[in-house]
Design an enzyme around this catalytic site. Structure first.
Site, short mmCIF file in Angstrom:
data_model
loop_
_atom_site.label_atom_id
_atom_site.label_comp_id
_atom_site.label_asym_id
_atom_site.label_seq_id
_atom_site.Cartn_x
_atom_site.Cartn_y
_atom_site.Cartn_z
N ARG A 1 0.83 -1.21 0.00
CA ARG A 1 0.00 0.00 0.00
C ARG A 1 0.86 1.26 0.00
O ARG A 1 0.50 2.26 -0.63
CB ARG A 1 -0.93 0.01 1.22
N LYS B 1 -17.17 -18.52 3.13
CA LYS B 1 -18.59 -18.46 3.47
C LYS B 1 -19.47 -17.75 2.43
O LYS B 1 -19.13 -16.66 1.98
CB LYS B 1 -18.76 -17.73 4.81
N GLY C 1 -8.31 -9.06 0.66
CA GLY C 1 -7.12 -9.47 1.41
C GLY C 1 -6.58 -10.84 1.06
O GLY C 1 -5.42 -10.98 0.63
N GLY D 1 -12.41 -4.49 2.35
CA GLY D 1 -13.83 -4.17 2.49
C GLY D 1 -14.35 -3.26 1.39
O GLY D 1 -15.47 -3.45 0.89
#
Ligand code: 3PG
Ligand code: MG
Length: 403
Positions: free
Chosen positions: A40, A201, A358, A381
């Site tokens: 980053r 999930k 991620g 996110g």
């Protein structure tokens, strides 16, 4: 849908002598006081250098980790600021607070072309509350606001949202790169398009899947969430990780896909083992023959070949989430093999490949192909919320900014 054409960029902006507040995402992994992955920061460097080169007084602000709204030495940005200085190849000033006297002093000391980093924004409760008074304190430090933190744009915080309404506000070059890549993959892609969605999930990615079936032509599903889809189709999956409570959701997604002519593609061979452990004996079986006492931990080679064949007939790929339990050998092989295939197609000019999230970046790094994708987002996110089709408050504020 946000009106991205309305974003003002920093191209050609006159910043000479001006105090430019840059909202960066310095939220990088730090271990024992050392930055362990500087990706980053590396990406921020060209934009910061450019502002400095044009004579701006550059004030970098960021959150770091999740402190509880007060000063906390464990969450100091100091080691990150040092690393940033190292990457910039020049000293970077550091202020022990992001507002008030310490910040004001650091900013007052800046000459044109200098760069300062201010301490963690989240040491103040006002940051996460999007408190206008706190935003005003921040805004008072600068003349211009530049948001270059796409990965924090899903947060409506004082430094991403409120401040953009208080100063002339611009989209930074890194934020624009992210948006351009995502727009190329999702908003106006070269068709046909494919998405690879993996991860453990279904429950965490329902809005992503629901949005994507309306947008892409092929939806390839892998990882633990594929097990829930298989279960929904009545396939016996043994001891595999799955969410039986979400089989109904999986069916609804499959119906929605059908209605939109989006083909959902599931694994037809899988790697199974009795235990999820490094070096656990494993074998490849057709999905329909997964043994009752074992768990599915990866997709098999036939599945990889099939997925690669699907990609070879597509022009655009969007990838989020691994196809298997890639952290433990040998269960990363499926993800790595498909990543290499996608990278080769990208290199050949046949595919636009955009990946993010991620785990995804970690998996692509492990496969050694990150550099060969068209774009790999460092956002977690924010990337997912974009895939959900949501408005990101940090970007909306730039568009709606009054000046
Ligand atoms: C991230 O690492 O995903 C961003 O920096 C946002 O951090 P947050 O989830 O703590 O808001
Ligand atoms: Mg996060």
């Amino acid at each position: 849908m946000m009106d991205l054409d309305k974003l003002k960029t920093t191209d050609g902006l006159d910043v000479a002598g001006k105090r430019v507040i840059v909202r960066a995402d310095l939220n990088v992994p730090v271990r024992d006081g050392q930055v362990s992955d500087a990706t980053r920061l590396e990406r921020l460097v060209p934009g910061l250098r450019d502002l400095a080169k044009h004579g701006a007084r550059v004030i970098v602000i960021s959150h770091f980790g999740r402190p509880k709204g007060g000063p906390d030495p464990q969450h100091s940005l100091k080691p990150v600021a040092d690393k940033l200085g190292e990457l910039l190849g020049r000293p970077v000033a550091f202020a022990g607070d992001c507002v008030g006297e310490a910040a004001e002093r650091a900013v007052a000391a800046l000459r044109p072309g200098d760069i300062a980093v201010l301490e963690n924004l989240r040491f103040h409760k006002g940051e996460e509350k999007n408190d206008p008074a706190f935003a005003k304190q921040l805004a008072a430090l600068g003349d211009i606001f530049v948001n270059d933190a796409f990965s924090a744009a899903h947060r409506a915080h004082a430094s991403t949202e409120a401040i953009a309404r208080l100063l002339p506000a611009y989209a930074g070059p890194l934020l624009m790169d992210e948006i351009d890549a995502l727009a190329a993959a999702l908003e106006m892609p070269r068709r046909p398009t494919a998405a690879v969605i993996g991860g453990a999930k279904v429950s965490t990615k329902i809005p992503v899947l629901t949005n994507l079936v309306a947008k892409v032509d092929k939806l390839i599903i892998g990882g633990g969430m594929a097990n829930t889809f298989l279960l929904a189709e009545g396939v016996e999956i043994g001891k595999s990780l799955a969410e039986p409570d979400f089989t109904k959701t999986a069916l609804e997604i499959m119906h929605a896909a059908k209605a939109r002519s989006c083909e959902i593609i599931l694994p037809h061979d899988v790697v199974v083992a009795a235990k999820f452990e490094a070096g656990a004996p494993s074998r490849t079986v057709p999905t329909l023959e997964a043994p009752a006492d074992q768990m599915i931990l990866d997709v098999g080679p036939k599945t990889v070949a099939h997925y690669a064949d699907v990609l070879s007939r597509c022009h655009t790929l969007l990838w989020n989430g691994p196809l298997g339990a890639f952290e433990i050998a040998p269960f990363g092989e499926g993800t790595f093999a498909l990543a290499r295939a996608a990278a080769a197609m990208t290199k050949a000019g046949a595919l636009i490949s955009v990946a993010g999230g991620g785990d995804t970046v970690a998996a692509l790094n492990a496969a050694g192909v990150t550099d060969q994708f068209t774009y790999v987002s460092t956002a977690g996110g924010a990337f997912l919320e974009w895939l959900e089709g949501r408005t990101l408050p940090g970007i909306a504020a730039l568009i709606g900014s009054a000046r």
